[in-house]
Design an enzyme around this catalytic site. Structure first.
Site, PDB file in Angstrom:
ATOM      1  N   GLN A 251       0.815  -1.214   0.000  1.00  0.00           N
ATOM      2  CA  GLN A 251       0.000   0.000   0.000  1.00  0.00           C
ATOM      3  C   GLN A 251       0.851   1.268   0.000  1.00  0.00           C
ATOM      4  O   GLN A 251       0.443   2.308  -0.507  1.00  0.00           O
ATOM      5  CB  GLN A 251      -0.937  -0.001   1.203  1.00  0.00           C
ATOM      6  CG  GLN A 251      -1.993  -1.095   1.151  1.00  0.00           C
ATOM      7  CD  GLN A 251      -2.875  -0.978  -0.080  1.00  0.00           C
ATOM      8  OE1 GLN A 251      -3.502   0.048  -0.314  1.00  0.00           O
ATOM      9  NE2 GLN A 251      -2.913  -2.027  -0.890  1.00  0.00           N
ATOM     10  N   HIS A 254       1.442   3.409  -3.188  1.00  0.00           N
ATOM     11  CA  HIS A 254       0.474   4.361  -3.721  1.00  0.00           C
ATOM     12  C   HIS A 254       1.090   5.740  -3.909  1.00  0.00           C
ATOM     13  O   HIS A 254       0.780   6.442  -4.871  1.00  0.00           O
ATOM     14  CB  HIS A 254      -0.732   4.473  -2.784  1.00  0.00           C
ATOM     15  CG  HIS A 254      -1.851   3.544  -3.137  1.00  0.00           C
ATOM     16  ND1 HIS A 254      -2.718   3.788  -4.171  1.00  0.00           N
ATOM     17  CD2 HIS A 254      -2.239   2.379  -2.577  1.00  0.00           C
ATOM     18  CE1 HIS A 254      -3.602   2.797  -4.249  1.00  0.00           C
ATOM     19  NE2 HIS A 254      -3.342   1.935  -3.289  1.00  0.00           N
ATOM     20  N   GLU A 319      -7.745   4.318   7.085  1.00  0.00           N
ATOM     21  CA  GLU A 319      -8.558   3.949   5.921  1.00  0.00           C
ATOM     22  C   GLU A 319      -8.680   2.435   5.804  1.00  0.00           C
ATOM     23  O   GLU A 319      -9.773   1.877   5.722  1.00  0.00           O
ATOM     24  CB  GLU A 319      -7.915   4.532   4.670  1.00  0.00           C
ATOM     25  CG  GLU A 319      -8.596   4.128   3.376  1.00  0.00           C
ATOM     26  CD  GLU A 319      -7.829   4.575   2.146  1.00  0.00           C
ATOM     27  OE1 GLU A 319      -8.434   4.578   1.061  1.00  0.00           O
ATOM     28  OE2 GLU A 319      -6.637   4.906   2.262  1.00  0.00           O
ATOM     29  N   HIS A 320      -7.544   1.755   5.743  1.00  0.00           N
ATOM     30  CA  HIS A 320      -7.515   0.290   5.659  1.00  0.00           C
ATOM     31  C   HIS A 320      -6.962  -0.265   6.970  1.00  0.00           C
ATOM     32  O   HIS A 320      -5.915   0.195   7.429  1.00  0.00           O
ATOM     33  CB  HIS A 320      -6.603  -0.197   4.530  1.00  0.00           C
ATOM     34  CG  HIS A 320      -6.921   0.379   3.190  1.00  0.00           C
ATOM     35  ND1 HIS A 320      -6.130   1.329   2.570  1.00  0.00           N
ATOM     36  CD2 HIS A 320      -7.947   0.136   2.345  1.00  0.00           C
ATOM     37  CE1 HIS A 320      -6.646   1.632   1.399  1.00  0.00           C
ATOM     38  NE2 HIS A 320      -7.755   0.937   1.233  1.00  0.00           N
ATOM     39  N   ASP A 353      -9.142  -3.483  -2.834  1.00  0.00           N
ATOM     40  CA  ASP A 353      -8.842  -2.443  -3.820  1.00  0.00           C
ATOM     41  C   ASP A 353      -9.301  -2.824  -5.223  1.00  0.00           C
ATOM     42  O   ASP A 353      -9.738  -1.972  -5.994  1.00  0.00           O
ATOM     43  CB  ASP A 353      -7.336  -2.176  -3.870  1.00  0.00           C
ATOM     44  CG  ASP A 353      -6.870  -1.234  -2.786  1.00  0.00           C
ATOM     45  OD1 ASP A 353      -7.721  -0.630  -2.116  1.00  0.00           O
ATOM     46  OD2 ASP A 353      -5.644  -1.101  -2.605  1.00  0.00           O
ATOM     47  N   HIS A 413     -46.043  30.132  12.505  1.00  0.00           N
ATOM     48  CA  HIS A 413     -46.098  28.666  12.563  1.00  0.00           C
ATOM     49  C   HIS A 413     -47.347  28.216  13.315  1.00  0.00           C
ATOM     50  O   HIS A 413     -48.052  27.286  12.915  1.00  0.00           O
ATOM     51  CB  HIS A 413     -44.859  28.114  13.279  1.00  0.00           C
ATOM     52  CG  HIS A 413     -43.609  28.083  12.459  1.00  0.00           C
ATOM     53  ND1 HIS A 413     -43.005  29.224  11.993  1.00  0.00           N
ATOM     54  CD2 HIS A 413     -42.844  27.042  12.037  1.00  0.00           C
ATOM     55  CE1 HIS A 413     -41.917  28.904  11.316  1.00  0.00           C
ATOM     56  NE2 HIS A 413     -41.801  27.574  11.328  1.00  0.00           N
TER      57      HIS A 413
END
Length: 441
Positions: A251, A254, A319-320, A353, A413
């Site tokens: 990862q 990336h 995230e992961h 992914d 109202h």
């Protein structure tokens, strides 16, 4: 007490980088809003070296991209898209319209209405990330979105065949070869050649993420996203150094700003993992990027026990989160802040992914504290409605409403309620603000 064997970049360093990105994006968005297509073209030439009369691909160009792929590649894309579509449909089927009589004569309900248009960004300047087309376009289409627009940058000086094929096979209605801030802005703001969309979705680099953040409010967005994040939670029973190192670097490739964190109860596993990372960085083809990410943003944390790992993991809100311990379900039961969990050594983030079916567009930068990832529900609006069936029900609700409005001082109202009490309850009550009932002139 947890011990850090390795720490990543400081918060101050991250904040400085974020300020520079924010200022750049703000300037570019203002230019595109003012000059439209001309600004988009200038930016495409400047950042991607890419210019053409229209950035929208023709049906013939799309088919040519599909024809470039091998039959096996097409089958593989079809397989992945089938998994994504299947899970998205399962999610959609779980979202039911409701209508119920909550009181005699009072009916309440909601409908799940699809958005009319969506803009899907597919990153592809560094790697042709065709999987992002599955995740966004298919999910939008399963939700019922009528118009799905996609943008992806050129790859090696032309449209990336695999990305274009994936976009088309997923069901995109308009496909543009356009990347970066200019693509997001064109979809979000609209230009003379690209009609604006209602929501922007999909991952991207820091500039794309910031552009989406600054456009939020004018259009919807899926989530606030930043560089890919990976947290591995492991012990010696569920994992070993080679496996942990492989999944961290898998990862980290990336981008040079992608955090990769090992959280473990085993100091031995921690040291073994760091040793394996050094070995793998000697042979990994993407080592240049992965090494920079690991050196700047990699962390290794040794915790006392599983409970402390849960506490730290929820604080990180990654995230992961890949769990390779003696009892992965413990973390499923106790963790609350994560984008997606990958439980056990037999699965991994790459499965999510690319192919397994869950969506890979997930929250970063601690956004997992308040949102999940992209799913079919992001393309739906849950909109309520009500109806009152009887005079008695309207008068009864009206009396409560009138008194509550008086507590707030909302005379107008209150009169909305009072007029119905008079008409349907046949009660001669005062006009709002009046002491006694009277006829209006």
């Amino acid at each position: 007490m947890a011990r850090y064997l390795k720490r990543g970049a400081t918060a101050e360093a991250k904040a400085t980088a974020n300020r520079q990105i924010r200022d750049t994006v703000e300037t570019i968005l203002a230019d595109i809003e003012t000059r439209g297509d001309a600004a988009v073209r200038d930016l495409s030439i400047r950042f991607d070296g890419w210019d053409r009369e229209s950035y929208r691909l023709s049906p013939a160009e799309i088919q040519a991209c599909i024809d470039e792929l091998s039959p096996q590649a097409v089958k593989d894309i079809e397989f992945a898209q089938t998994q994504v579509r299947n899970f998205a449909q399962i999610q959609r089927d779980s979202m039911l319209d409701v209508e119920v009589e909550t009181l005699p004569g009072v009916v309440l309900g909601h409908k799940n209405l699809p958005l009319n248009s969506a803009g899907c960004y597919v990153p592809g300047g560094k790697y042709p990330l065709l999987a992002s087309a599955h995740m966004s376009v298919i999910t939008a289409k399963v939700a019922g979105v009528k118009r799905v627009v996609t943008c992806a940058p050129p790859f090696n000086g032309k449209p990336a065949p695999a990305i274009v094929a994936a976009q088309a096979m997923a069901g995109a209605d308009e496909i543009y070869c356009l990347g970066g801030i200019q693509a997001v802005a064109a979809m979000g703001l609209g230009t003379p050649s690209i009609a604006p969309v209602d929501i922007l979705v999909g991952p991207g680099n820091a500039f794309v993420a910031e552009a989406k953040r600054q456009l939020f409010g004018r259009v919807g967005i899926d989530l606030f996203a930043g560089p890919t994040e990976t947290l591995i939670i492991a012990d010696e029973i569920g994992c070993d150094g080679e496996l942990a190192a492989t999944d961290l670097l898998g990862q980290a490739e990336h981008g040079p700003d992608s955090p990769a964190v090992l959280l473990t109860t085993s100091e031995k596993l921690a040291h073994d993992t760091m040793a394996w990372i050094d070995k793998l960085l000697e042979i990994l083809p993407t080592a240049d990027i992965a090494r920079r990410a690991w050196e700047s943003f990699g962390e290794v944390i040794v915790a006392e026990d599983d409970a402390e790992m849960v506490r730290i993991a929820d604080e990180i809100a990654s995230e992961h989160v890949q769990v390779m311990t003696h009892d992965p379900d413990y973390f499923l039961q106790h963790m609350t802040n994560y984008g997606a969990l990958f439980l056990g050594a037999r699965t991994n983030v790459a499965y999510g992914d690319k192919v397994i079916g869950t969506n890979h567009t997930l929250p970063t930068k601690k956004a997992a504290r308040y949102t999940g990832g992209l799913w079919v529900g992001k393309f739906l609006k849950t909109c309520t409605y009500q109806r009152v069936l009887t005079d008695e029900a309207s008068a009864m609700i009206g009396e409560y409403c009138s008194r509550l409005c008086a507590l707030e001082g909302f005379a107008g109202h209150g009169e909305q309620a009072n007029i119905r009490v008079r008409r349907y309850g046949h009660r001669n009550i005062p006009y709002a603000g009046q002491a006694e009932p009277r006829e209006l002139a």
